[in-house]
Scaffold this motif. Sequence first.
Motif, mmCIF file in Angstrom:
data_model
loop_
_atom_site.group_PDB
_atom_site.id
_atom_site.type_symbol
_atom_site.label_atom_id
_atom_site.label_comp_id
_atom_site.label_asym_id
_atom_site.label_seq_id
_atom_site.Cartn_x
_atom_site.Cartn_y
_atom_site.Cartn_z
ATOM 1 N N GLN A 34 13.752 -17.487 4.827
ATOM 2 C CA GLN A 34 13.595 -16.952 6.175
ATOM 3 C C GLN A 34 12.287 -16.200 6.340
ATOM 4 O OE1 GLN A 34 16.943 -14.610 7.315
ATOM 5 N NE2 GLN A 34 18.403 -16.234 6.978
ATOM 6 N N PHE A 35 11.860 -15.469 5.311
ATOM 7 C CA PHE A 35 10.681 -14.616 5.406
ATOM 8 C C PHE A 35 9.700 -14.920 4.282
ATOM 9 C CE2 PHE A 35 14.070 -11.684 7.070
ATOM 10 C CZ PHE A 35 13.708 -11.803 8.400
ATOM 11 N N GLY A 36 8.418 -14.983 4.610
ATOM 12 C CA GLY A 36 7.388 -15.151 3.598
ATOM 13 C C GLY A 36 7.305 -13.954 2.672
ATOM 14 N N PHE A 37 7.408 -12.754 3.258
ATOM 15 C CA PHE A 37 7.341 -11.499 2.518
ATOM 16 C C PHE A 37 8.440 -10.587 3.036
ATOM 17 C CE2 PHE A 37 3.143 -13.314 2.331
ATOM 18 C CZ PHE A 37 2.728 -13.066 1.036
ATOM 19 N N CYS A 38 8.778 -9.553 2.279
ATOM 20 C CA CYS A 38 9.729 -8.560 2.803
ATOM 21 C C CYS A 38 9.058 -7.670 3.842
ATOM 22 C CB CYS A 38 10.318 -7.727 1.674
ATOM 23 S SG CYS A 38 11.708 -8.572 0.881
ATOM 24 N N VAL A 39 7.759 -7.331 3.640
ATOM 25 C CA VAL A 39 7.050 -6.512 4.616
ATOM 26 C C VAL A 39 5.606 -6.969 4.794
ATOM 27 C CG1 VAL A 39 8.488 -4.474 4.159
ATOM 28 C CG2 VAL A 39 6.331 -4.725 2.959
ATOM 29 N N TYR A 40 5.132 -6.883 6.019
ATOM 30 C CA TYR A 40 3.710 -6.954 6.353
ATOM 31 C C TYR A 40 3.324 -5.540 6.741
ATOM 32 C CZ TYR A 40 3.145 -12.012 6.380
ATOM 33 O OH TYR A 40 3.056 -13.330 6.010
ATOM 34 N N THR A 41 2.475 -4.905 5.948
ATOM 35 C CA THR A 41 2.244 -3.474 6.084
ATOM 36 C C THR A 41 1.333 -3.084 7.237
ATOM 37 O OG1 THR A 41 0.341 -3.482 4.603
ATOM 38 C CG2 THR A 41 2.544 -3.155 3.610
ATOM 39 N N GLY A 42 0.491 -3.978 7.700
ATOM 40 C CA GLY A 42 -0.458 -3.614 8.749
ATOM 41 C C GLY A 42 -1.730 -2.989 8.219
ATOM 42 N N GLY A 43 -1.918 -2.999 6.919
ATOM 43 C CA GLY A 43 -3.112 -2.389 6.325
ATOM 44 C C GLY A 43 -4.390 -3.146 6.610
ATOM 45 N N TYR A 44 -4.355 -4.465 6.462
ATOM 46 C CA TYR A 44 -5.556 -5.248 6.733
ATOM 47 C C TYR A 44 -5.196 -6.714 6.938
ATOM 48 C CZ TYR A 44 -10.088 -7.422 6.553
ATOM 49 O OH TYR A 44 -11.204 -8.147 6.880
ATOM 50 N N GLU A 45 -5.619 -7.253 8.055
ATOM 51 C CA GLU A 45 -5.486 -8.676 8.329
ATOM 52 C C GLU A 45 -6.690 -9.106 9.161
ATOM 53 O OE1 GLU A 45 -2.227 -11.991 9.670
ATOM 54 O OE2 GLU A 45 -1.823 -9.912 10.126
ATOM 55 N N PRO A 49 -7.393 -8.917 16.038
ATOM 56 C CA PRO A 49 -8.385 -8.084 16.727
ATOM 57 C C PRO A 49 -8.387 -6.628 16.240
ATOM 58 C CG PRO A 49 -7.066 -9.302 18.331
ATOM 59 C CD PRO A 49 -6.467 -9.547 16.974
ATOM 60 N N TYR A 50 -7.217 -6.114 15.882
ATOM 61 C CA TYR A 50 -7.073 -4.747 15.367
ATOM 62 C C TYR A 50 -6.475 -4.835 13.967
ATOM 63 C CZ TYR A 50 -7.590 -3.819 20.337
ATOM 64 O OH TYR A 50 -8.043 -3.794 21.628
ATOM 65 N N GLY A 51 -7.186 -5.484 13.079
ATOM 66 C CA GLY A 51 -6.640 -5.844 11.778
ATOM 67 C C GLY A 51 -6.705 -4.794 10.697
ATOM 68 N N THR A 52 -7.245 -3.605 10.984
ATOM 69 C CA THR A 52 -7.345 -2.560 9.972
ATOM 70 C C THR A 52 -6.464 -1.390 10.354
ATOM 71 O OG1 THR A 52 -9.612 -3.233 9.458
ATOM 72 C CG2 THR A 52 -8.928 -1.045 8.720
ATOM 73 N N GLY A 53 -5.330 -1.232 9.669
ATOM 74 C CA GLY A 53 -4.407 -0.139 9.938
ATOM 75 C C GLY A 53 -4.804 1.124 9.199
ATOM 76 N N THR A 54 -4.570 2.274 9.833
ATOM 77 C CA THR A 54 -4.905 3.557 9.228
ATOM 78 C C THR A 54 -3.708 4.510 9.318
ATOM 79 O OG1 THR A 54 -5.835 4.334 11.315
ATOM 80 C CG2 THR A 54 -7.374 3.382 9.723
ATOM 81 N N ASN A 55 -3.694 5.481 8.413
ATOM 82 C CA ASN A 55 -2.636 6.494 8.376
ATOM 83 C C ASN A 55 -1.246 5.862 8.306
ATOM 84 O OD1 ASN A 55 -4.469 8.747 8.597
ATOM 85 N ND2 ASN A 55 -4.799 8.039 10.686
ATOM 86 N N LEU A 56 -1.115 4.837 7.476
ATOM 87 C CA LEU A 56 0.162 4.156 7.266
ATOM 88 C C LEU A 56 0.816 4.751 6.025
ATOM 89 C CD1 LEU A 56 -1.114 0.494 7.726
ATOM 90 C CD2 LEU A 56 -0.345 2.098 9.477
#
Length: 102
Positions: A34-45, A49-56
């Motif tokens: 069902q899922f490729g990963f358990c989580v996609y953290t949002g750190g970098y993709e 357009p807004y692919g760099t997450g901060t303060n996670l």
Amino acid sequence: GGGGCAADVSFFGDNAPINGSVVTNNLFKASTGQFGFCVYTGGYESSKPYGTGTNLTWTGNTFERGANGKCGDYGPVADWAHNSGNVWSGNVWSDGTPLNES
């Protein structure tokens, strides 16, 4: 997989910056097929357009290995990065083994 979802928890920078997300003390059940990963953290993709997450903050979470030993089809975690203010600490496999962020 056939589920059409990315992960149990997913942060994607499609429409706005990902900043200040806190994910603490959760159990991520194994979910193959069902899922490729358990989580996609949002750190970098890079493709977003807004692919760099901060303060996670990801702390104290437990990840179940499941039959394939990976939690999801490909692994437990995608898109983590040590960006400004990001913290990955105390996350473990269900047997207590520390889970590194990559």
